[in-house]
Write an enzyme that holds these catalytic residues in place. Structure first.
Site, mmCIF file in Angstrom:
data_model
loop_
_atom_site.group_PDB
_atom_site.id
_atom_site.type_symbol
_atom_site.label_atom_id
_atom_site.label_comp_id
_atom_site.label_asym_id
_atom_site.label_seq_id
_atom_site.Cartn_x
_atom_site.Cartn_y
_atom_site.Cartn_z
ATOM 1 N N GLY A 67 1.003 -1.345 0.121
ATOM 2 C CA GLY A 67 -0.001 -0.102 -0.043
ATOM 3 C C GLY A 67 0.925 1.319 -0.007
ATOM 4 O O GLY A 67 1.953 1.218 -0.174
ATOM 5 N N SER A 68 0.135 2.277 -0.114
ATOM 6 C CA SER A 68 0.821 3.706 -0.429
ATOM 7 C C SER A 68 1.623 4.031 1.107
ATOM 8 O O SER A 68 1.483 3.346 2.327
ATOM 9 C CB SER A 68 -0.132 4.642 -0.359
ATOM 10 O OG SER A 68 -0.914 4.605 -1.424
ATOM 11 N N PRO A 69 2.470 4.676 1.098
ATOM 12 C CA PRO A 69 3.249 5.396 2.272
ATOM 13 C C PRO A 69 2.231 6.042 3.185
ATOM 14 O O PRO A 69 1.270 6.757 2.456
ATOM 15 C CB PRO A 69 4.366 6.244 1.788
ATOM 16 C CG PRO A 69 4.469 6.360 0.335
ATOM 17 C CD PRO A 69 2.974 5.482 -0.238
ATOM 18 N N GLY A 70 2.519 5.769 4.562
ATOM 19 C CA GLY A 70 1.627 6.719 5.366
ATOM 20 C C GLY A 70 0.405 6.302 5.685
ATOM 21 O O GLY A 70 -0.396 7.058 6.327
ATOM 22 N N LYS A 73 1.248 1.239 7.779
ATOM 23 C CA LYS A 73 1.871 -0.028 7.974
ATOM 24 C C LYS A 73 2.831 -0.299 8.967
ATOM 25 O O LYS A 73 2.895 -1.485 9.653
ATOM 26 C CB LYS A 73 2.722 -0.296 6.546
ATOM 27 C CG LYS A 73 1.835 -0.428 5.154
ATOM 28 C CD LYS A 73 2.536 -0.591 4.072
ATOM 29 C CE LYS A 73 3.521 0.521 3.590
ATOM 30 N NZ LYS A 73 2.765 1.692 3.185
ATOM 31 N N SER A 74 3.670 0.731 9.306
ATOM 32 C CA SER A 74 4.664 0.542 10.375
ATOM 33 C C SER A 74 3.882 0.587 11.623
ATOM 34 O O SER A 74 4.369 -0.258 12.708
ATOM 35 C CB SER A 74 5.906 1.522 10.237
ATOM 36 O OG SER A 74 5.708 2.589 11.006
ATOM 37 N N SER A 524 -5.851 12.053 -18.543
ATOM 38 C CA SER A 524 -6.950 13.042 -18.246
ATOM 39 C C SER A 524 -6.776 14.405 -19.372
ATOM 40 O O SER A 524 -7.655 14.970 -19.019
ATOM 41 C CB SER A 524 -6.662 13.490 -16.745
ATOM 42 O OG SER A 524 -5.265 14.198 -16.668
ATOM 43 N N LYS A 567 -6.777 20.051 -9.599
ATOM 44 C CA LYS A 567 -6.747 20.601 -10.834
ATOM 45 C C LYS A 567 -7.487 22.140 -10.939
ATOM 46 O O LYS A 567 -6.961 22.881 -11.677
ATOM 47 C CB LYS A 567 -7.472 19.802 -12.099
ATOM 48 C CG LYS A 567 -6.461 18.343 -12.075
ATOM 49 C CD LYS A 567 -7.061 17.287 -13.272
ATOM 50 C CE LYS A 567 -6.031 16.378 -13.307
ATOM 51 N NZ LYS A 567 -6.747 15.202 -14.090
HETATM 52 P P1 ADP Z 1 3.502 3.491 6.619
HETATM 53 O O1 ADP Z 1 4.510 2.555 7.610
HETATM 54 O O2 ADP Z 1 2.375 2.882 5.988
HETATM 55 O O3 ADP Z 1 4.422 4.519 5.887
HETATM 56 P P2 ADP Z 1 3.246 4.719 9.313
HETATM 57 O O4 ADP Z 1 2.776 3.500 9.947
HETATM 58 O O5 ADP Z 1 4.513 4.824 9.413
HETATM 59 O O6 ADP Z 1 3.035 4.527 7.808
HETATM 60 O O7 ADP Z 1 2.395 5.985 9.647
HETATM 61 C C1 ADP Z 1 3.060 6.960 10.249
HETATM 62 C C2 ADP Z 1 2.175 7.746 11.040
HETATM 63 O O8 ADP Z 1 0.810 8.362 10.763
HETATM 64 C C3 ADP Z 1 1.700 6.881 12.253
HETATM 65 O O9 ADP Z 1 2.867 6.837 13.038
HETATM 66 C C4 ADP Z 1 0.454 7.436 12.742
HETATM 67 O O10 ADP Z 1 0.732 8.373 13.528
HETATM 68 C C5 ADP Z 1 -0.120 7.969 11.381
HETATM 69 N N1 ADP Z 1 -1.027 6.860 10.848
HETATM 70 C C6 ADP Z 1 -0.688 6.344 9.678
HETATM 71 N N2 ADP Z 1 -1.718 5.485 9.163
HETATM 72 C C7 ADP Z 1 -2.607 5.414 10.266
HETATM 73 C C8 ADP Z 1 -3.841 4.779 10.733
HETATM 74 N N3 ADP Z 1 -4.313 3.919 9.880
HETATM 75 N N4 ADP Z 1 -4.443 4.852 11.811
HETATM 76 C C9 ADP Z 1 -4.040 5.909 12.710
HETATM 77 N N5 ADP Z 1 -2.771 6.481 12.428
HETATM 78 C C10 ADP Z 1 -2.011 6.380 11.267
#
Ligand code: ADP
Length: 642
Positions: A67-70, A73-74, A524, A567
């Site tokens: 999936g997308s960053p942020g 996942k972590s 687009s 856009k």
């Molecule tokens: P990824 O590993 O997908 O890049 P992270 O897990 O590192 O993203 O997310 C970074 C921060 O963003 C987390 O520490 C949290 O604060 C917030 N966050 C991201 N996704 C979620 C989620 N689904 N629910 C709650 N907080 C989230």
């Protein structure tokens, strides 16, 4: 209550839940919301991933997250480590091996025992040292006394020499006893939860363990090899979770080693740099019984070592992360809790007032880019929470206000947005923007860069007699060549029906005024290309205070595209007064208030409407549009049949 979906000093206004951006949540500020204790309960959305993480923790399985960053996942991987039992944690000790000092021995003991063992060894060594220095002084005294008794004029020199000799002898042989103290490689004595190791982007040594180089390798000054052994992420993650994002960027050799580690559940440590003296050392196997959570985007999967992937697949789960989630009152209340979570995590931000939360939730809607959805790219949204809170604090506000959030949005622009603003500014400087009111063959297209920044990209078309005898060709500059060809092909089917001009006798030249490298989506722009071509072909000018986005079907239908909100805002920023969008995208529009008065949005369903709006010059245009309107989908069908 829990029926609200959020815990704490909260109640819910059922009647207004649907219309309220807070989902009817009644609070004074985010401090009323209780943040759940368990990390896994703090995750917003990602229902599937959350269930899998819980199950995998129970069954001790690996997980692959795509999936997308942020999107969490972590966070989920960390949450998973908290669900693992802490009872099974172990300490790991490395011992000097008297038989072969380059093969240090490894022993595993229950967590907490390691420190005791090292302390006992140290105590023993200390006692031994005491004994030795006691012995040494006795011997020195005896030797000096004896030397002084000898009848020779060199008596003092002899005494001094014998004392020095004995001292050096003891010093040198002392090292041997230090070497007996083992090194505590992994110490879990104070650990409250199972380990979570993030090995994203780690080099081989940091991930697999390493043996430091010893510059004094030969000679008596050497540091014993077992003391130079360092644990890597895989050993530190023993009985816990090893998280690796962007798994595909890990070099193939490391991926192979990782696979071995997973299969064996143990991995011996050796020096990772070949020319280092550490490379001669190899320990006995060190336990590395971890659960692996590998992550990446879709592309990552293709570059991942197939055997490693199938290993995870065969012994674990794969799960997709959602980018957006359905916008319901319940979910909005969870987003309010998200704000509370981020404020608590930071520890330094003022809590958020209800209106400030509403503004953030509105932003989550905007960023979702589709109707009735909220974005799950929560790292970025969390960034916005922090910037807004920082602004509130520097302004001396007790609570973070809506105005702070608005200010934060202005300041925390992505690199792409900054680039685009910069570009627009530059173009204004050089007057490359919309200068004249109308122009033949020139249309203001719109594109999205970096996912969240719109940019206006003019397209220019010119028609010349075909150079080749057999057919008309399409010449396009820039990376959008393929898209341009497709758009012209689509439009030529339509043109054939209404125009006397024969496209097969013409060459079409299309030029995109480029915004630098990459990041521009192609599809687009196809109504833009079509409009430019028709304008050039029929020699009818196009209005220049107008911008457009939309995809075109062979039948002339205008199909939906992504990123309309960004856009439209880009068109407004560039000074356009009107913007054409696909009717199907009408509900995706969530532009900021300030742009609403600046720009008129015109939703369309067919290319004839586009031309009706875009072309200038009454008689020619009207007849053209009339002819086009007559070409319905049916007409096209029968045309291609005949
Ligand atoms: P990824 O590993 O997908 O890049 P992270 O897990 O590192 O993203 O997310 C970074 C921060 O963003 C987390 O520490 C949290 O604060 C917030 N966050 C991201 N996704 C979620 C989620 N689904 N629910 C709650 N907080 C989230």
């Amino acid at each position: 209550g829990s029926d609200v979906g959020v815990e704490g000093d909260v109640s819910i206004d059922e009647d207004n839940a649907e219309d309220d951006l807070l989902g009817g949540l009644r609070i004074d500020d985010t401090s009323d919301i209780t943040v759940p204790d368990r990390l896994v309960d703090q995750v917003i959305g990602q229902e599937a991933a959350r269930e899998i993480v819980k199950r995998a923790a129970k069954q001790h399985r690996h997980v692959m997250m795509i999936g997308s960053p942020g999107t969490g996942k972590s966070l989920l991987a960390k949450a998973m480590s908290r669900l693992l039992p802490k009872e099974s944690l172990q300490d790991v000790l490395v011992y000097h091996n008297p038989d072969d000092s380059n093969e240090p021995k490894v022993r595993t003991v229950p967590a907490g025992k390691g420190e005791q063992i090292v302390d006992a060894h140290k105590e023993e060594a200390r006692k031994r040292n005491q004994m030795r220095s006691f012995l040494m002084w006795i011997m020195i005294l005896l030797a000096v006394g004896y030397a002084l008794l000898i009848a020779t004029p060199a008596r003092p020199l002899l005494a001094l020499l014998s004392a020095a000799g004995i001292y050096l002898l003891f010093r040198y042989t002392n090292r041997g006893s230090d070497a007996m103290v083992p090194k505590l490689l992994i110490n879990n004595a104070d650990r409250q939860v199972a380990p979570f190791e993030d090995a994203t982007g780690a080099h081989a040594g940091a991930m697999l363990g390493d043996v430091r180089h010893d510059p004094f390798q030969s000679g008596g000054m050497a540091t014993p090899s077992h003391e130079r052994v360092e644990a890597g992420s895989i050993q530190k993650a023993n009985k816990g979770v090893l998280f690796i994002d962007e798994i595909n960027t890990l070099d193939v050799r490391s991926q192979q080693k990782l696979m071995t580690a997973i299969q064996e559940g143990e991995f011996s440590i050796t020096g990772q740099s070949e020319r280092s003296s550490g490379a001669m050392v190899q320990t006995e196997a060190v336990p590395c019984d971890f659960i692996m959570v590998a992550a990446g985007n879709m592309d990552a999967m293709e570059n991942m070592h197939p055997a490693l992937r199938s290993r995870i697949k065969g012994y674990g789960y794969e799960v997709y992360m959602d980018d957006t989630i359905e916008d319901t009152p319940d979910m909005r209340r969870k987003y309010a809790r998200f704000v509370a979570q981020e404020v608590e995590k930071d520890g330094n931000l003022p809590h958020f007032a209800p209106d400030a939360i509403r503004e953030l939730i509105l932003e989550a809607k905007r960023r979702a880019g589709r109707k009735d959805s909220l974005t799950l790219k929560l790292r970025d949204l969390g960034g916005l929470v922090r910037v807004a809170g920082d602004i509130a604090r520097s302004e001396g506000h007790d609570l973070t206000q809506r105005s702070d959030v608005l200010e934060a949005k202005k300041r925390s622009r992505s690199i792409e947005q900054q680039f685009v603003d910069n570009y627009i500014q530059r173009r204004k400087d050089y007057e490359l923007g919309t200068t004249s009111e109308e122009a033949v063959g020139r249309v203001n297209g719109l594109a999205v860069m970096g996912g969240d920044s719109g940019i206006m990209l003019p397209v220019m078309a010119e028609i010349t007699p075909a150079q080749s005898q057999e057919e008309g060709r399409i010449y396009a500059t820039g990376q959008l060549k393929e898209m341009a060809e497709e758009a012209v092909e689509n439009v030529s089917a339509i043109i054939k029906k209404f125009s006397d001009e024969n496209m097969s006798e013409k060459d079409t030249h299309i030029q995109f005024v480029q915004a630098g490298e990459g990041g521009v989506d192609g599809d687009s722009a196809s109504i833009t290309v079509a409009t430019a071509v028709i304008s050039a072909l029929e020699d009818i000018p196009v209005a220049q205070e107008l911008a457009m986005t939309g995809s075109l079907s062979v039948r002339g239908d205008v199909l939906p595209v992504g990123g309309v909100t960004h856009k439209i805002e880009a068109a407004a920023k560039a000074g356009c007064e009107r913007v054409i969008i696909p009717k199907a995208n009408e509900d995706d529009v969530m532009i900021e208030d300030e742009y609403e008065e600046q720009i008129e949005i015109i939703p369309v369903t067919h290319i004839s409407e586009v031309l009706d709006v875009a072309l200038v010059g009454e008689p020619e245009k009207d007849s053209l549009v009339d002819r086009l309107k007559s070409i319905t989908g049916k007409a096209l069908d029968s045309a291609s049949d005949s």
